[in-house]
Design an enzyme around this catalytic site. Structure first.
Site, short mmCIF file in Angstrom:
data_model
loop_
_atom_site.label_atom_id
_atom_site.label_comp_id
_atom_site.label_asym_id
_atom_site.label_seq_id
_atom_site.Cartn_x
_atom_site.Cartn_y
_atom_site.Cartn_z
N TYR A 143 16.90 10.24 -15.96
CA TYR A 143 18.22 10.68 -15.51
C TYR A 143 18.47 12.16 -15.82
O TYR A 143 19.31 12.79 -15.19
CB TYR A 143 19.33 9.87 -16.21
N ASP A 245 19.54 0.27 -16.78
CA ASP A 245 20.48 0.25 -15.66
C ASP A 245 20.16 -0.92 -14.73
O ASP A 245 21.02 -1.72 -14.38
CB ASP A 245 20.38 1.57 -14.90
C1 IPM Z 1 25.91 2.55 -14.43
C2 IPM Z 1 25.84 3.30 -13.13
C3 IPM Z 1 25.50 4.76 -13.38
C4 IPM Z 1 24.12 4.82 -14.04
C5 IPM Z 1 25.54 5.69 -12.15
C6 IPM Z 1 26.82 5.59 -11.40
C7 IPM Z 1 25.30 7.12 -12.55
O1 IPM Z 1 24.92 2.70 -12.26
O2 IPM Z 1 26.72 2.94 -15.29
O3 IPM Z 1 25.21 1.56 -14.60
O4 IPM Z 1 23.11 4.72 -13.36
O5 IPM Z 1 24.09 4.95 -15.26
MN MN Z 2 24.24 0.76 -12.98
#
Ligand code: IPM
Ligand code: MN
Ligand code: NAD
Length: 373
Positions: A143, A245
């Site tokens: 990320y 995630d």
């Molecule tokens: C989550 C969401 C987020 C992530 C996105 C919206 C950036 O999917 O909080 O799970 O991937 O962390």
């Molecule tokens: Mn998510």
């Protein structure tokens, strides 16, 4: 009078404002009945901040969060902003905030409530024992790794981890396992990724600090399979950002709806961040049908981890369970109850439970009730 605890409220986009409103209602009920005071400051993030301030995470929002004891967020994103380049998107605002607050350990508890077992896509006997906690590393990995972006004929994202980043989240997972069933499953892709081989070595080193915790390793593809085959085998799952995630959405489905899942994101120092696991669900926005339980249970985590009121936190969780057991169900769980109705019923239940506790205490003092042994 106890001092007011400042809470930053970031409703965000889509169903975010609707579910946050109900969770605030429940937090106020818990505060009133447990003798603490909260004061809210609403701040823009995501698409709402892009519209109001031109950026997804304005400076004023960062400062407002830093001045608060805890941050409660709804959701960000939506089709209106999907054409924007990566760093300008609503989701980039959320990532910047997590990183700025240093909240590296994202706790995502997953339980199948007895009253809802029939809504799981899994057979009842497979789904019922589900009671696990995903500890997702939140501010590292693919990320955030540099370099990232477009090349002349392609694109690049970079997965990076340091041993320190892995060790600190592994310690959180092992400490939490101690308060649960004493088992940690560390999930990686060590047969392919170098970051995962470092992950495994580092988790093993941390595990030696916790001789009373059983630590096992599992490849992420196997974990995806095992989660739907026998979810009851898991206690604490610790994993890197993107695997966490994906696995948490999968785990959410086991409960019947992603709308049920809360999260707490902890770091070395407050403020910590609380948000439901689901997104902005654009097709549900503005219709009053979103399930607010993930947001309400996030408030329960806030009350526990940031305010230290364990009983009040438990009361919120019990109130949610009882309201659902009473048959009050949102649309995603086969019912007709609106977002507001669920919030009202949970808040009312929190208050009723407190009244009956104080009634019992009065009766006990007056000698009308036998002492519990
Ligand atoms: C989550 C969401 C987020 C992530 C996105 C919206 C950036 O999917 O909080 O799970 O991937 O962390
Ligand atoms: Mn998510
Ligand atoms: P989503 O979680 O918004 O929706 C997935 C599915 O679950 C949809 O069918 C939706 O209707 C349903 N759903 C989600 N929350 C619900 C709730 N509370 N009650 C009832 N049903 C619910 O995921 P998505 O559709 O992939 O993403 C939509 C937008 O949200 C995207 O812009 C995405 O980037 C964003 N998003 C934000 C966050 C966040 O802010 N933490 C998390 C995930 C996705």
């Amino acid at each position: 009078m106890p001092a007011e605890v400042p809470i930053a409220l970031l409703p965000g986009d889509g169903i975010g404002p609707e579910v946050i409103r109900e969770s605030v209602k429940v937090l106020q009920a818990a505060a009133r009945t447990s003798g603490f005071l909260v004061a809210f400051t609403e701040l823009p993030i995501g698409g709402a901040a892009i519209e109001a301030r031109g950026v997804p995470f304005p400076e004023e929002t960062l400062r407002g969060c830093q001045a608060a004891s805890a941050v409660l967020l709804g959701a960000v994103g939506g089709p209106a902003w999907d054409h924007l380049p990566g760093p300008a998107r609503p989701e980039a605002g959320l990532l910047q905030m997590r990183r700025a607050l240093g909240v590296f350990a994202n706790l995502r508890p997953v339980r199948v409530l007895p009253a809802l077992v029939e809504f799981s896509p899994l057979r009842a006997e497979v789904a019922a024992p589900t009671d696990l906690l995903i500890v997702r590393e939140l501010i590292g990995g693919v990320y955030f790794g540099q370099p990232r972006g477009r090349t002349t004929d392609g694109a690049v994202d970079t997965m990076r981890y340091t041993a320190g980043e892995i060790a600190r989240v592994a310690r959180v997972a092992c400490s939490l396992a101690r308060q649960r069933r004493g088992k940690v499953t560390s999930v990686d892709k060590a047969n392919v990724l170098e970051t995962s081989r470092l992950w495994r070595e580092t988790v093993d080193a941390v595990a030696r600090e916790f001789p009373d915790v059983t630590v096992e390793h599992m490849l992420v593809d196997t974990c995806a399979l095992q989660l739907v085959r026998t979810p009851g085998q898991f206690d604490v799952i610790v994993t890197e950002n993107m695997f966490g995630d994906i696995l948490s959405d999968e785990a959410g489905a086991i409960t019947g709806s992603i709308g049920m899942l809360p999260s707490a994101s902890l770091g070395d120092r407050p403020p910590f961040l609380y948000e439901p696991v689901h997104g902005s669900a654009p097709t549900l926005a503005g219709r009053g049908v979103a399930n607010p339980v993930g947001a309400i249970l996030s408030v329960a985590l806030l009350v526990r981890h940031s305010l230290g009121h364990v009983e009040a936190s438990r009361a919120i969780e019990m109130a949610v369970e009882q309201v659902l057991a009473d048959g009050v169900r949102p649309r995603d769980l086969g019912g007709q109850a609106s977002t507001v109705e669920i919030g009202d019923r949970v808040a009312e239940k929190v208050i009723r439970m407190a009244l009956s506790r104080s009634h019992d205490a009065t009766m006990l003092r007056a000698g009308h009730l036998p002492k519990e042994t």
